[in-house]
Design a protein around this motif. Structure first.
Motif, PDB file in Angstrom:
ATOM      1  N   GLY A 107       0.823   1.782   5.246  1.00 28.07           N
ATOM      2  CA  GLY A 107      -0.489   2.261   5.672  1.00 28.07           C
ATOM      3  C   GLY A 107      -0.729   2.164   7.160  1.00 28.07           C
TER       4      GLY A 107
ATOM      5  N   ASP B  69      -3.196   9.994   5.695  1.00 29.36           N
ATOM      6  CA  ASP B  69      -3.492   9.181   4.527  1.00 29.36           C
ATOM      7  C   ASP B  69      -3.314   7.684   4.809  1.00 29.36           C
ATOM      8  OD1 ASP B  69      -0.794   9.246   4.680  1.00 29.36           O
ATOM      9  OD2 ASP B  69      -0.444   9.991   2.654  1.00 29.36           O
ATOM     10  N   ASP B  70      -3.102   7.346   6.058  1.00 31.53           N
ATOM     11  CA  ASP B  70      -2.926   5.932   6.393  1.00 31.53           C
ATOM     12  C   ASP B  70      -4.229   5.366   6.929  1.00 31.53           C
ATOM     13  OD1 ASP B  70      -0.282   5.846   5.600  1.00 31.53           O
ATOM     14  OD2 ASP B  70       0.377   6.695   7.488  1.00 31.53           O
ATOM     15  N   ARG B  71      -5.083   4.929   6.031  1.00 33.69           N
ATOM     16  CA  ARG B  71      -6.434   4.528   6.406  1.00 33.69           C
ATOM     17  C   ARG B  71      -6.605   3.025   6.471  1.00 33.69           C
ATOM     18  NH1 ARG B  71      -8.321   9.231   3.826  1.00 33.69           N
ATOM     19  NH2 ARG B  71     -10.496   8.900   4.327  1.00 33.69           N
ATOM     20  N   THR B  72      -5.505   2.300   6.301  1.00 35.20           N
ATOM     21  CA  THR B  72      -5.579   0.852   6.207  1.00 35.20           C
ATOM     22  C   THR B  72      -6.257   0.223   7.408  1.00 35.20           C
ATOM     23  OG1 THR B  72      -3.365   1.170   5.397  1.00 35.20           O
ATOM     24  CG2 THR B  72      -4.151  -1.072   5.492  1.00 35.20           C
TER      25      THR B  72
ATOM     26  N   LEU C  43       0.819  -1.202   0.000  1.00 34.59           N
ATOM     27  CA  LEU C  43       0.000   0.000   0.000  1.00 34.59           C
ATOM     28  C   LEU C  43       0.854   1.254   0.000  1.00 34.59           C
ATOM     29  CD1 LEU C  43      -2.496  -1.236   2.725  1.00 34.59           C
ATOM     30  CD2 LEU C  43      -2.722  -1.422   0.240  1.00 34.59           C
ATOM     31  N   GLY C  44       0.427   2.240  -0.779  1.00 34.78           N
ATOM     32  CA  GLY C  44       1.119   3.532  -0.751  1.00 34.78           C
ATOM     33  C   GLY C  44       1.160   4.175  -2.116  1.00 34.78           C
ATOM     34  N   ASP C  45       0.673   5.417  -2.189  1.00 33.25           N
ATOM     35  CA  ASP C  45       0.766   6.184  -3.434  1.00 33.25           C
ATOM     36  C   ASP C  45       2.186   6.193  -3.984  1.00 33.25           C
ATOM     37  OD1 ASP C  45      -1.898   6.862  -3.311  1.00 33.25           O
ATOM     38  OD2 ASP C  45      -1.579   8.943  -2.684  1.00 33.25           O
TER      39      ASP C  45
ATOM     40  N   GLY D 113      -2.920   2.556  -3.956  1.00 36.54           N
ATOM     41  CA  GLY D 113      -2.601   3.841  -3.343  1.00 36.54           C
ATOM     42  C   GLY D 113      -3.257   3.980  -1.983  1.00 36.54           C
ATOM     43  N   ASP D 114      -3.320   5.213  -1.502  1.00 38.79           N
ATOM     44  CA  ASP D 114      -3.800   5.439  -0.137  1.00 38.79           C
ATOM     45  C   ASP D 114      -5.305   5.659  -0.062  1.00 38.79           C
ATOM     46  OD1 ASP D 114      -1.210   5.263   0.951  1.00 38.79           O
ATOM     47  OD2 ASP D 114      -0.765   7.283   0.269  1.00 38.79           O
ATOM     48  N   ASP D 115      -6.030   5.323  -1.104  1.00 35.18           N
ATOM     49  CA  ASP D 115      -7.476   5.530  -1.118  1.00 35.18           C
ATOM     50  C   ASP D 115      -8.173   4.471  -0.261  1.00 35.18           C
ATOM     51  OD1 ASP D 115      -9.965   6.702  -2.361  1.00 35.18           O
ATOM     52  OD2 ASP D 115     -10.136   4.607  -2.993  1.00 35.18           O
TER      53      ASP D 115
END
Lengths: 421, 421
Positions: free
Chosen positions: B69, B75-78, B9-11, B44-46
């Motif tokens: 994430g 932006d770390d919504r995991t 995970l990660g933009d 990404g971070d979505d």
């Protein structure tokens, strides 16, 4: 915003035998044209799994890019699986066969029957020419979507992507026709200080409306990039460049470049402009500093060479470090760094020299600690040293030391250039 | 076979700002325990996309591993997305908060409110301790499946994976408790010749039944690995090791090692065993040969240093290459390679030296061509050179030259060792 998916294919990627450099390359190329990859999926060579994944991605995305799975060996089933999903027949392409035969002949190699598989393409696919290998790429437009299939070897994929795929995507309006943002690269200012410095400039150009002027910061170890764009198209590229120009006045020597240049390349250009020759001496970084310049053309015009010294004897014999300096702190000191830089410059007849020394013996034992590393600089105007510490693992510390050393040289060369002109 | 999926995970991965080293590391670790990752998906971070993908992967897989994430920024919504999918509440973990506070205090840093987010975990998750960073990992067992969430920085993820995740997966029987295969690494024999040499050994141990003895070859540039395993468990690890032992007799000096060692480490071990000191001189490879040994502990016990020479002057001044040698072919010749190796050894008081010279000026201009590269060797028993050409891009040629040079040294050191003993 179009939805882009990248399918990277090959057991070797999932087994960790080869790194996935494709997502890094294609992702950054697309980002420069204003598009962010939505998803990258890596799969093995299982034809069923490829077919299932391709079907799902093809439903979800506007553009599907695949890499790998186009070679001649029997585990390359991508072509068949994809053609079936598209509802297209595989046909034999005479032109590809001819190009294959010519290539094999040119290299004096024997073409086997399974090489002919590479001449197969979905019936309505176009061929992307591959001057660097045998497997051509494929380009399919169907249902308002694009499928682009690329060969796996990076030296074949990369030129094919920039020279053939990017222009086609731009022509269809799927990516911007030119760089989507103007980037300023800075070194030596933290992200928040940078924002404080630049925000007034952006405000004066209407940054309160992010469709007009959007600003994004991206921090790297020891460096911060700032990218400005106009997502709504209200500002032209020239206007964005003018805003960047105003920023450079605020940034002074902290500006590395406007664009995508890397620090070693900027240093190389300054050395060439100032007609200066560089020498290097290092222990802690063991050849990494020398290696920074390895892909810059004509490096022998600005780079004399490097002494990588792991023993006292090599420091004394190669670059004349005095024994008494080595007897203190194993030479890992500011005095040691100055002696290494000075010796390297004098031995190699260079105008400038950088030296990095320190932390080697502990760090190699795997301890997490922060240095110190000593950086030495020799220049026509004097010789100095500075001490650098960073928390974190040895590789991060080495990277930070490289950046600090090269940036120091960059600033010295800038001073010299400004004095000359 | 259990189904493993890896979500990275990660933009920054999709934007190509950082390479995806996690799939390479985790993929190879699992492969050594008999499991091949089924799929790696980078997102990404979505938070919405993460939730959708996690739901799909959790349905399909027995083990889902996520990386990134878990940090403190917004932006770390995991964590939230995953807890929702699992039907678990997020709870605050007192022990994690205490560890966080202690870590911040130890480094004299101020803990902000959003750092506390890292103390949140799904209610039935276990904590994986993170001695190298702030974000702990998470381990969830539910519905006979495993979810394992790891922090993004490689220096935090890697020890957590090998020390905490692998033993837990083995305890559940999801991966083998020990290495799933015995690997022989070879250099200097092509894949088909290797197969011809080894097949009789394998046949005598029942390789006609692949459940009993399975054989796989994996070719790298200039090297081939052969892995034997017993998928049906009919042969014990000791029996597999005995079969490998029979193979080594067929392989002679072409055997690099049984296991996972890399060529530089094997050379380093031989240098230490023979009590020999190495020096290096290079131009074409610009520090890459020196850099090979950079992560080997106590390298100053076997490696004196390297001269990276890009100008005639540095070759003459650092390692005494005679001017007349440089005037022929710019020194890029067998004579030049011998002079560089000899000079480097004598200057640095080394017993052995390797030199690589050639092709530099053309290759840096980006031409695709195959050399030649000249490799020089200095040893207590004489000095020689050989010429090497390979088709392909400059980086591949450099890699091949490195392998050829190191392998030559390895064979010389083996001869010496066998003579001594």
């Amino acid at each position: 915003m179009r939805h882009f998916e990248l399918l990277t294919l090959g057991d070797e990627l999932l087994l960790g035998l080869v790194g996935n450099s494709h997502v890094t390359f294609i992702g950054s190329q697309l980002a420069r044209r204003g598009v962010m990859l939505q998803r990258n999926i890596t799969l093995g060579d299982d034809a069923g799994a490829i077919a299932r994944q391709f079907a799902e991605s093809w439903r979800a995305a506007d553009v599907v890019i695949t890499t790998g799975g186009l070679g001649p060996t029997c585990d390359d089933r991508t072509r068949e699986a994809v053609a079936r999903e598209l509802g297209q027949k595989l046909v034999h392409d005479e032109n590809v066969e001819r190009a294959l035969r010519e290539r094999f002949e040119r290299f004096g190699m024997c073409m086997t029957a399974n090489n002919l598989k590479q001449a197969q393409r979905p019936e309505r696919a176009e061929i992307l020419h591959n001057p660097n290998g045998t497997a051509p790429g494929l380009w399919v437009e169907q249902d308002g979507k694009v499928l682009c299939m690329l060969p796996g070897p990076p030296n074949e994929l990369r030129p094919m992507f920039t020279e053939q795929v990017m222009p086609r995507l731009a022509r269809l309006g799927f990516i911007a026709g030119e760089e989507a943002y103007v980037q300023m690269r800075t070194i030596g200012v933290g992200e928040s200080l940078l924002e404080t410095k630049l925000q007034p400039v952006f405000d004066s150009h209407g940054a309160s409306d992010p469709a007009r002027l959007s600003v994004a910061y991206c921090a790297h170890p020891g460096a911060v990039d700032c990218r400005i764009s106009s997502p709504g198209g209200l500002l032209s590229r020239t206007q964005l460049e003018n805003i960047a120009c105003e920023c450079t006045a605020q940034l002074g020597e902290n500006l590395l470049c406007v664009g995508h240049d890397e620090l070693p390349r900027v240093v190389a250009r300054l050395l060439v402009a100032n007609k200066r020759l560089l020498a290097i001496a290092e222990d802690a970084t063991g050849g990494m500093l020398a290696n920074c310049f390895n892909d810059i053309p004509e490096l022998n015009h600005f780079f004399a060479g490097a002494a990588v010294c792991h023993t006292h004897e090599s420091k004394m014999q190669l670059i004349d470090v005095p024994e008494e300096v080595l007897l203190q702190h194993d030479g890992a000191s500011d005095e040691g760094a100055i002696a290494m830089a000075t010796g390297a410059a004098e031995r190699m007849g260079a105008d400038y020299a950088l030296a990095i020394t320190g932390f080697e013996y502990n760090s190699r034992a795997g301890n997490e600690h922060g240095g110190p590393v000593h950086i030495g600089m020799y220049s026509p105007h004097g010789a100095w040293a500075k001490t650098v510490t960073y928390p974190g693992p040895p590789l991060a510390l080495r990277q930070r030391a490289l950046t600090a050393a090269l940036d120091w040289l960059r600033r010295e060369l800038l001073k010299e250039k400004n004095t000359q002109s």
